[in-house]
Motif scaffolding. Structure first.
Motif, short mmCIF file in Angstrom:
data_model
loop_
_atom_site.label_atom_id
_atom_site.label_comp_id
_atom_site.label_asym_id
_atom_site.label_seq_id
_atom_site.Cartn_x
_atom_site.Cartn_y
_atom_site.Cartn_z
N VAL A 62 0.85 -1.73 -0.14
CA VAL A 62 0.06 0.03 -0.32
C VAL A 62 0.98 0.99 -0.43
CG1 VAL A 62 -1.88 -1.27 1.50
CG2 VAL A 62 -0.47 -0.04 2.59
N PRO A 63 0.42 2.40 -0.14
CA PRO A 63 0.93 3.61 -0.17
C PRO A 63 1.38 3.88 1.05
CG PRO A 63 -0.83 3.63 -0.96
CD PRO A 63 -0.74 2.26 -1.05
N VAL A 64 2.23 4.18 1.22
CA VAL A 64 2.73 4.61 2.47
C VAL A 64 4.21 5.81 2.60
CG1 VAL A 64 4.14 3.91 5.18
CG2 VAL A 64 2.24 2.65 3.61
N PRO A 65 4.13 6.83 3.34
CA PRO A 65 5.61 7.35 3.28
C PRO A 65 6.48 6.68 3.52
CG PRO A 65 3.23 8.55 4.58
CD PRO A 65 3.18 7.49 4.49
N GLU A 66 8.09 7.34 3.12
CA GLU A 66 8.93 6.41 2.99
C GLU A 66 9.30 7.57 4.34
OE1 GLU A 66 13.74 6.76 1.36
OE2 GLU A 66 11.82 7.54 0.38
N VAL A 67 10.11 6.29 4.91
CA VAL A 67 10.58 6.54 6.85
C VAL A 67 12.30 7.60 6.12
CG1 VAL A 67 11.26 5.93 8.99
CG2 VAL A 67 9.03 5.37 8.06
N ILE A 68 12.05 8.16 6.68
CA ILE A 68 13.88 8.92 6.44
C ILE A 68 14.80 8.80 7.68
CG2 ILE A 68 14.74 10.88 5.74
CD1 ILE A 68 12.52 12.11 4.88
N ASP A 69 13.98 8.74 8.94
CA ASP A 69 14.95 8.59 9.75
C ASP A 69 14.29 8.30 10.71
OD1 ASP A 69 17.22 8.14 11.31
OD2 ASP A 69 18.30 10.59 11.24
N VAL A 70 14.86 7.53 12.20
CA VAL A 70 14.22 7.15 13.96
C VAL A 70 15.34 8.51 14.60
CG1 VAL A 70 13.08 6.08 15.42
CG2 VAL A 70 12.59 5.97 13.12
N LEU A 71 15.21 8.99 15.04
CA LEU A 71 16.23 10.03 16.08
C LEU A 71 15.40 10.04 17.51
CD1 LEU A 71 16.53 13.27 15.37
CD2 LEU A 71 15.90 11.55 13.70
N SER A 72 16.33 10.67 18.23
CA SER A 72 15.76 10.91 19.96
C SER A 72 15.92 12.49 19.70
CB SER A 72 16.86 10.18 20.85
OG SER A 72 16.77 9.05 20.86
N VAL A 73 15.61 13.06 20.40
CA VAL A 73 15.33 14.42 20.41
C VAL A 73 15.23 14.75 22.08
CG1 VAL A 73 15.06 15.45 18.23
CG2 VAL A 73 12.93 14.59 19.55
N GLY A 74 15.64 15.01 23.26
CA GLY A 74 15.34 15.12 24.57
C GLY A 74 15.07 13.71 24.82
N SER A 75 14.19 14.05 25.70
CA SER A 75 13.75 12.26 26.24
C SER A 75 12.34 11.72 25.41
CB SER A 75 12.92 12.86 27.07
OG SER A 75 11.56 13.46 27.33
N ARG A 76 12.37 11.84 24.04
CA ARG A 76 11.19 11.56 23.49
C ARG A 76 12.26 11.23 21.76
NH1 ARG A 76 5.75 15.02 23.54
NH2 ARG A 76 6.94 17.28 21.76
N SER A 77 11.15 10.76 21.30
CA SER A 77 11.66 10.01 20.41
C SER A 77 10.72 10.80 18.64
CB SER A 77 10.79 8.87 19.72
OG SER A 77 11.09 7.12 18.50
N ALA A 78 11.69 10.91 18.00
CA ALA A 78 11.27 11.63 16.41
C ALA A 78 11.15 10.57 15.48
CB ALA A 78 11.65 12.93 16.30
N MET A 79 10.41 10.47 14.51
CA MET A 79 10.16 10.19 13.47
C MET A 79 10.12 10.93 11.52
SD MET A 79 8.11 6.35 12.30
CE MET A 79 6.15 7.41 12.05
N VAL A 80 10.17 10.93 11.06
CA VAL A 80 11.09 11.92 9.85
C VAL A 80 10.35 11.36 9.01
CG1 VAL A 80 12.62 13.54 8.44
CG2 VAL A 80 13.47 12.97 11.15
N LEU A 81 9.48 11.93 8.53
CA LEU A 81 8.30 11.31 6.93
C LEU A 81 8.65 11.97 5.55
CD1 LEU A 81 5.47 10.09 8.70
CD2 LEU A 81 7.43 8.42 8.40
#
Length: 295
Positions: A62-81
């Motif tokens: 199915v069409p899904v955005p490509e995941v560019i990166d997963v990284l930590s920002v301080g105490s939280r998690s960020a996913m870049v799409l």
């Protein structure tokens, strides 16, 4: 340095602008425009590694955005799409334009294709390898789950009699899920018009992307169909009919079994804090179920 600035620094590109796109139950989503181009950033308190792995698996079908990166920002998690251009399906349905039957068919086709990804057993994902945790069958889980949720519902949302009736209704329908207890296909678990981007194209419609996979699990795809049509009375009837026709190759009982699977989601939704509009809509749906059961 803000969280979005930390993301930009990790990507090595200056920030040109930012805009809030949406907010989920456990994350915030923003459009981050960098000198190198736009990306979407989801930031939350849970690790996005599992969601990223699910999206990579789903992208084969199915069409899904490509995941560019997963990284930590301080105490939280960020996913870049990847930023995907398209119109939220919710906006299209609100406009109540023409050609919504074919749109429903296309959305239904894509929704059904999510289940093409399979796993060894049903349950929730344990890690980014998408190993599935052992669990008791859904048919046995539902009564206790629903009863526990009813104990946690804000007092003003559902009266005690409705809570008791709903828990009993869930217990009564739960045995039907034995028919799908062993299904081990990918379920999006939050498939609704806000999480689908579409574009009108020559000759019909195209689904550009299915978004927000944070609640995904291995189970029965009927749950996704029920999720999409949960508030179907609010959508144009031709869209709903088109969507359901795309599931015509499934067993005839999918409508009923999907609704029973959706009892998990409805039970959970109404536990959200007072003032949550989706939780209030779920409460209205629960009251409707209870009223129908008394006729």
């Amino acid at each position: 340095m803000s969280e979005l600035e930390q993301v930009a620094a990790a990507l090595g590109s200056p920030v040109v602008g930012t805009r809030v796109l949406a907010g989920g139950f456990s994350h915030e989503t923003s459009l981050l425009t960098l000198a190198s181009g736009p990306v979407v950033v989801r930031i939350g308190d849970t690790d996005h590694a599992i969601e990223a792995a699910v999206m990579a698996a789903a992208r084969r079908h199915v069409p899904v955005p490509e995941v560019i990166d997963v990284l930590s920002v301080g105490s939280r998690s960020a996913m870049v799409l990847e930023y995907v251009v398209g119109t939220p399906l919710s906006e299209v349905l609100d406009d109540a334009g023409t050609d919504l039957g074919p749109l429903g068919v296309e959305v239904g086709r894509v929704a059904a294709a999510i289940g093409a990804t399979t796993f060894d057993r049903p349950g929730f994902f344990a890690d980014a390898d998408l190993d599935v945790k052992p669990q008791i069958p859904w048919s046995q889980q539902l009564p206790e789950f629903a009863a526990g949720c009813m104990d946690a519902v804000p007092a003003a949302r559902l009266d005690p009699a409705t809570r008791t009736a709903w828990a009993a209704l869930c217990a009564g329908h739960a045995p039907a899920l034995a028919a799908v207890d062993d299904d081990a296909r990918l379920v999006h678990a939050d498939l609704n018009p806000k999480n689908i981007l579409v574009t009108r194209v020559r000759g019909g419609w195209r689904v550009d992307a299915v978004l927000d996979w944070e609640f995904s699990f291995s189970g029965c795809p009927y749950a996704d169909a029920a999720n999409m049509t949960r508030f179907g009375a609010d959508y144009p009837s031709e869209f709903v009919a088109g969507f359901q026709s795309a599931f015509a190759d499934e067993p005839a009982e999918w409508l009923y079994l999907g609704r029973v699977m959706d009892m998990f989601a409805l039970s959970d939704l109404v536990t959200r804090p007072a003032g949550n509009p989706v939780a209030d809509r779920a409460a209205r749906e629960i009251r409707r179920w209870v009223a129908e059961s008394r006729r």
